[in-house]
Design a protein around this motif. Structure first.
Motif, short mmCIF file in Angstrom:
data_model
loop_
_atom_site.label_atom_id
_atom_site.label_comp_id
_atom_site.label_asym_id
_atom_site.label_seq_id
_atom_site.Cartn_x
_atom_site.Cartn_y
_atom_site.Cartn_z
N ASN A 1 0.85 -1.19 0.00
CA ASN A 1 0.00 0.00 0.00
C ASN A 1 0.89 1.24 0.00
OD1 ASN A 1 -2.25 1.60 0.09
ND2 ASN A 1 -2.73 1.21 2.24
N PRO A 2 0.92 1.99 -1.12
CA PRO A 2 0.06 1.83 -2.29
C PRO A 2 0.54 0.68 -3.19
CG PRO A 2 1.58 3.63 -2.65
CD PRO A 2 1.79 3.18 -1.23
N LEU A 3 -0.37 0.19 -4.01
CA LEU A 3 -0.02 -0.86 -4.96
C LEU A 3 0.81 -0.30 -6.10
CD1 LEU A 3 -3.47 -2.68 -5.14
CD2 LEU A 3 -1.36 -3.66 -4.26
N PRO A 4 1.62 -1.12 -6.76
CA PRO A 4 2.41 -0.65 -7.91
C PRO A 4 1.49 -0.08 -8.99
CG PRO A 4 3.11 -2.85 -7.25
CD PRO A 4 1.86 -2.55 -6.47
N ASN A 5 1.92 0.99 -9.62
CA ASN A 5 1.13 1.62 -10.68
C ASN A 5 1.33 0.85 -11.98
OD1 ASN A 5 -0.42 3.39 -12.16
ND2 ASN A 5 1.22 4.90 -12.40
N ILE A 6 0.57 -0.22 -12.10
CA ILE A 6 0.75 -1.13 -13.23
C ILE A 6 -0.59 -1.77 -13.59
CG2 ILE A 6 1.27 -3.17 -11.84
CD1 ILE A 6 3.44 -3.87 -13.87
N ASN A 7 -0.77 -2.05 -14.88
CA ASN A 7 -1.96 -2.77 -15.33
C ASN A 7 -1.75 -4.26 -15.06
OD1 ASN A 7 -3.79 -4.29 -16.98
ND2 ASN A 7 -4.12 -2.48 -18.25
N PHE A 8 -2.51 -4.82 -14.11
CA PHE A 8 -2.26 -6.19 -13.69
C PHE A 8 -2.54 -7.19 -14.81
CE2 PHE A 8 -3.43 -10.24 -11.64
CZ PHE A 8 -2.26 -10.47 -10.94
N GLN A 9 -3.54 -6.91 -15.66
CA GLN A 9 -3.84 -7.83 -16.78
C GLN A 9 -2.67 -7.89 -17.76
OE1 GLN A 9 -6.30 -5.83 -15.42
NE2 GLN A 9 -7.22 -7.67 -14.53
N GLU A 10 -2.05 -6.72 -18.00
CA GLU A 10 -0.87 -6.68 -18.86
C GLU A 10 0.28 -7.47 -18.23
OE1 GLU A 10 0.31 -4.54 -21.88
OE2 GLU A 10 -1.70 -5.31 -22.22
#
Length: 349
Positions: free
Chosen positions: A249-258
């Motif tokens: 927290n905070p989570l990584p700024n990333i698209n998890f599906q990608e």
């Protein structure tokens, strides 16, 4: 020796004393036969009787036969239960999620320490046992029992998750948990030992896999203790371990599906080089389809001479990872690889 009744009503059989010491006779339909079991029993029949006895005795204490097919292995050791709860560092204001409460051994301890326990149980027999155990107690009002499949239901808001999970739902439940919002404080969970070892594995380890990388992207994972088979009723066939999961927290700024799409490709054969993994025909075809979709959404034209294989190789060489292997790559390496592909408009979802 206690006196036996002379007659069992409705059985059609009476027991009478014999003139031979230590014998009883059964009187049935006017005939008499010895009640002592015949001595010539086959080995097969004896072993069958033992198996029957073993099957029915697993739930004898509460009159229940536990369904191991859905992962019902009740944690019976109070020392292990107390240790798990201590590691969760519960507060009196916490709402606690428990999945698979069974007969309520852990639920009892949780209710003593927190504001509310949300117990998710799929077996209606166990639900009845929970009501029976807690109804009329001071803590009954703090117990919220949810009936159904936890993987199909929406999770309520909670602060901490403490559970002896059915092992067959371990992987999907972990990701359901980590993608849940709002973010919870921590989870202390019982897993099959090999699964737990995968969660905490390091690059280069034999157990390092897509599960490892995905979980460690979203959370800090610690192995707390090993738990032997005999701490459960009935005992499972495998050893177990307790793991503490704390979401980042905070989570990584990333698209998890990608991110997950990339990992699915590189971990199919984690010992292969990335260049070999990405040159598979099915992979090239999928990435080409994704590229066309992306271009259409952004009003860009796909050139007739565009070659996806060449483009993939160029990206891998440029970021210095053509000869890298997934089995030994760090989180930062996967992040760098994903950004390099996305920069060239190559996407994985």
């Amino acid at each position: 020796m206690p006196k036996l009744p002379d007659h069992r009503p409705g059985s059609g059989v009476s027991l009478v004393k014999s003139d031979r010491p230590g014998f009883l006779h059964k009187v049935k339909n006017g005939g008499v036969e010895s009640a002592r079991p015949k001595c010539k029993l086959s080995i097969l029949s004896r072993s069958t009787d033992k198996k029957k006895q073993k099957t029915t005795s697993s739930g004898a204490a509460q009159g229940l036969v536990f369904n191991t097919g859905i992962g019902q292995h009740i944690l019976k050791n109070p020392l292990v239960i107390n240790s798990m709860i201590e590691k969760a560092a519960l507060k009196s204001t916490d709402n606690v999620l428990e999945v698979g409460p069974g007969t309520g051994n852990m639920t009892t301890k949780l209710l003593e320490r927190c504001k509310r326990v949300i117990a998710c149980e799929v077996d209606t027999r166990m639900v009845a046992e929970l009501h029976k155990r807690f109804q009329g107690t001071p803590h009954y009002g703090k117990l919220d029992i949810r009936i159904g499949d936890v993987l199909k239901a929406s999770l309520p808001a909670f602060d901490v998750c403490v559970a002896n999970l059915p092992y067959q739902i371990s992987s999907p439940f972990v990701f359901k948990l980590l993608l849940h919002r709002p973010i919870f404080r921590c989870a202390v969970l019982m897993f099959q030992q090999e699964f737990a070892q995968r969660l905490v594995a390091k690059p280069g380890s034999k157990l390092y896999c897509r599960l490892t990388v995905n979980t460690q992207l979203l959370a800090k994972v610690d192995h707390l203790m090993k738990v032997g088979k005999n701490n459960f009723k009935p005992p499972p066939k495998v050893e177990s371990s307790v793991v503490r999961i704390e979401p980042r927290n905070p989570l990584p700024n990333i698209n998890f599906q990608e991110w997950d799409g990339l990992l699915r490709i590189v971990f199919v054969r984690k010992s292969k080089t990335l260049l070999a993994a990405f040159k598979q025909t099915a992979v090239v075809k999928t990435l080409m389809t994704n590229y066309r979709v992306w271009c259409a959404k952004h009003n860009r034209k796909v050139h007739e001479n565009f070659d996806m294989r060449e483009k993939i190789e160029a990206v891998l060489v440029a970021c210095g990872m053509a000869q890298s292997r997934a089995r030994s790559m760090e989180q930062e390496d996967f992040m760098k690889l994903l950004l390099a592909f996305n920069k060239e408009s190559i996407h994985f979802s």
